[in-house]
Design an enzyme around this catalytic site. Structure first.
Site, PDB file in Angstrom:
ATOM      1  N   ASP A  89       0.814  -1.228   0.000  1.00 29.57           N
ATOM      2  CA  ASP A  89       0.000   0.000   0.000  1.00 29.57           C
ATOM      3  C   ASP A  89       0.845   1.274   0.000  1.00 29.57           C
ATOM      4  OD1 ASP A  89      -2.521  -1.110  -0.188  1.00 29.57           O
ATOM      5  OD2 ASP A  89      -2.747  -1.353   1.978  1.00 29.57           O
ATOM      6  N   ASP A 150      -7.013  -4.439  -4.331  1.00 27.74           N
ATOM      7  CA  ASP A 150      -6.682  -3.093  -3.837  1.00 27.74           C
ATOM      8  C   ASP A 150      -5.349  -2.577  -4.395  1.00 27.74           C
ATOM      9  OD1 ASP A 150      -8.129  -4.875  -2.220  1.00 27.74           O
ATOM     10  OD2 ASP A 150      -7.721  -3.816  -0.373  1.00 27.74           O
TER      11      ASP A 150
HETATM   12  N1  GLY Z   1      -7.133  -1.814   1.208  1.00 36.60           N
HETATM   13  C1  GLY Z   1      -7.828  -2.406   2.295  1.00 36.60           C
HETATM   14  C2  GLY Z   1      -9.217  -1.945   2.408  1.00 36.60           C
HETATM   15  O1  GLY Z   1      -9.755  -1.349   1.485  1.00 36.60           O
HETATM   16  O2  GLY Z   1      -9.776  -2.181   3.471  1.00 36.60           O
END
Ligand code: GLY
Length: 366
Positions: A89, A150
């Site tokens: 992330d 994601d």
């Molecule tokens: N990227 C993790 C979520 O959207 O909770």
């Protein structure tokens, strides 16, 4: 000349006021709320970039110097995370914070940190498998073959780094990971798996699955929103017609399953006994639809963004004493986290999408 969109201006003002209210009450990075009270992380875990980003957006809105000082403060605290090579992330961590600060202020230290973050993200690429895994070890389990949808939303960091003169090989990571997602993570009907399991040795597909959705074959609404936004941004930045078509397919699925009230359920196939909403999915999707408008020029996408955001402003914008900008988000229902609460990513994409919609509707005013 567009009609004056009063609701939009009011929603932006209300959201910025709420950022400042939260800011006056905190020391560390707000993450999600539980029982309407923020939980915090000292290092920004994976959501710290969104909090810094809200402060940068607030500063962009009205040049408030306190917001600027706080945006710098929280961005500075994220910089040591640029080396975190166990975190898929890093785009979320560095695009709304360091890159935004660099764009607004020209701070070279922020640009250098974001370039390092891009290298750390790319270093997680499994070239035999053709993907970036979601985390390394997670909850004691080996996730080296698990891909989360994601991650698509983090890849624009790599494209930005190449545009800044970084190693062009970072684009191989973008292409490899995205192509793998289009082949396996996106289903025939335009929906996406939240997670897909691959062999970490060969990259052979094993099975679709979920972590935060209702079941392996259901469609977790926030994952669908990440796919729309991530693919639309990549399509525009590269540019790439196949990614654009995939984003449009994901968007069509989202719209087809959106309930009449305009606020997504937490999972599009959630059973009636779990009737929770996820306002954050609506905010992220609204941002994605604005990106689709940017990439295609189709006015319809701006109208959809407007519909999603006005629904959130009407039914989810928080006017109470506690909590974030948006109520009625769901962080992680299967694990019992943040159900019908506020979440930092929802808050960030809500204000970001509101401000970008304002700019698209009345460009001369900005
Ligand atoms: N990227 C993790 C979520 O959207 O909770």
């Amino acid at each position: 000349m567009e009609p004056k969109t009063t609701w939009l201006a009011n929603a932006v003002d209300q959201a910025v006021a709420r950022v400042r209210k939260i800011d006056g009450e905190i020391v560390d990075f707000p993450h999600i709320t539980e029982k309407k009270k923020w939980t915090f992380t000292p290092d920004g875990v994976w959501t710290g970039g969104f909090w810094a980003g809200l402060l940068w957006l607030s500063y962009e809105h009205d040049s408030d110097q306190k917001s600027l000082a706080r945006a710098r403060h929280f961005t500075d605290r994220l910089l040591p995370r640029a080396d975190d090579a166990n975190n898929h992330d890093l785009g979320f961590m560095f695009v709304p914070s360091a890159i935004k600060g660099w764009q607004l202020e020209g701070n070279e230290g922020y640009r250098v940190a974001a370039m390092q973050a891009a290298r750390a993200l790319a270093s997680q690429y499994n070239s035999a498998g053709g993907f970036i895994p979601g985390w390394g070890f997670f909850g004691g389990e080996d996730w080296s073959g698990n891909v989360l949808v994601d991650t698509l939303m983090n890849l624009p960091l790599l494209v930005w780094a190449v545009q800044q003169g970084g190693d062009p090989a970072l684009l191989d990571v973008v292409r490899g990971h995205t192509d793998k997602n289009l082949r396996h993570v996106m289903r025939e009907d335009g929906s996406v798996y939240h997670m897909f399991r691959f062999s970490p040795e060969t990259g052979a597909p094993i099975a679709g699955d979920t972590y935060q959705g209702h079941g392996p074959e259901t469609t977790w609404s926030r994952g669908q929103a990440w796919a729309i936004g991530g693919l639309a941004m990549l399509a525009q930045m590269l540019p790439d017609a196949e990614y654009l078509a995939a984003s449009e397919r994901a968007a069509a699925y989202f719209l087809k399953h959106l309930p009449a009230d305009g606020v997504p359920p937490w999972d599009f196939q959630a059973p009636a006994y779990l009737p929770y909403k996820d306002a954050s999915a609506g905010a992220i999707a609204a941002f994605g639809f604005i990106k689709l408008f940017d990439a295609t020029g189709k006015r319809h996408y701006l109208d959809v963004a407007s519909r999603l955001l006005s629904a959130l402003a009407e039914t989810c914008a928080n006017e109470g004493d506690e909590g974030g900008l948006l109520l009625h988000c769901t962080a992680d229902l299967p694990h019992g986290l943040g159900i019908d609460e506020s979440v930092m990513y929802g808050d960030y994409y809500y204000l970001k999408a509101l401000m970008r919609l304002q700019q698209r509707l009345s460009p001369s005013a900005h």
